[in-house]
Design an enzyme around this catalytic site. Structure first.
Site, PDB file in Angstrom:
ATOM      1  CG  HIS A   1      -2.013  -0.906   1.072  1.00 51.43           C
ATOM      2  ND1 HIS A   1      -3.022  -0.672   2.623  1.00 51.43           N
ATOM      3  CD2 HIS A   1      -1.856  -2.274   0.732  1.00 51.43           C
ATOM      4  CE1 HIS A   1      -4.004  -1.681   1.691  1.00 51.43           C
ATOM      5  NE2 HIS A   1      -2.804  -2.494   0.716  1.00 51.43           N
TER       6      HIS A   1
ATOM      7  CD  GLU B   1      -1.328   4.284   3.540  1.00 50.93           C
ATOM      8  OE1 GLU B   1      -2.667   5.296   3.349  1.00 50.93           O
ATOM      9  OE2 GLU B   1      -1.406   3.793   2.789  1.00 50.93           O
TER      10      GLU B   1
ATOM     11  CB  CYS C   1      -6.193  -0.122   5.135  1.00 49.21           C
ATOM     12  SG  CYS C   1      -4.400  -0.680   5.129  1.00 49.21           S
TER      13      CYS C   1
ATOM     14  CB  CYS D   1      -1.933   1.520   5.887  1.00 48.06           C
ATOM     15  SG  CYS D   1      -1.741   0.826   4.568  1.00 48.06           S
TER      16      CYS D   1
END
Length: 156
Positions: A53, A55, A83, A86
């Site tokens: 992801h 991040e 999320c 993250c």
């Protein structure tokens, strides 16, 4: 203190995936002392890595640049509410300030549904339709923890 120029960079990182299609429309910037340390975007499709992801990618880059896993003093800008994975990585990295643009509801509207993970956690991690989570062989696995503790090591 919030600086919109860093959110603009995060938004451009997210938009870059509309062309490259390396992952979803998620971008991130990590800043320290008002200087950009790292920027990144979702690379799930590029790397075939579900943890890539925006991040996470950016935390990895920042850690490599600063040569530490401890990103204390850094600020994270992301174009969307992080999320659960993250959020956990942000907390483990000791980042204390996160600025985000889009909400989890906005992400849900375009097909990214993190809500079921939050519900799984809230319901005591008990939904075999999401994940079966069982403990086994504690007496075998605890040994490395005990040895680690005996060495008085602390690493996050």
């Amino acid at each position: 203190m919030y600086n919109s120029k860093f959110m603009e960079i995060a938004a451009k990182e997210a938009e870059s995936n509309l062309i490259s299609q390396e992952g979803g429309p998620f971008g991130c910037v990590i800043v320290k002392d008002d200087q950009m340390i790292a920027k990144g975007h979702n690379e799930v499709l590029k790397s075939n890595d579900p943890s890539a992801h925006g991040e996470i990618v950016t935390i990895r880059k920042a850690g490599a640049k600063l040569e530490t896993y401890d990103l204390s003093g850094c600020v994270l800008y992301t174009n969307a509410y992080p999320c659960p994975m993250c959020l956990s990585a942000i907390i483990w990295a000791n980042i204390k300030i996160v600025y985000y643009g889009n909400t989890a509801i906005d992400a849900d509207k375009i097909g990214f549904r993190d809500e079921f993970i939050y519900k799984f956690i809230e319901n005591g991690l008990n939904d075999p339709g999401v994940l079966e989570l069982e403990q086994h062989d504690h007496e075998k696995t605890i040994k490395s923890f005990e040895k680690y503790q005996d060495n008085d090591q602390v690493i996050y």
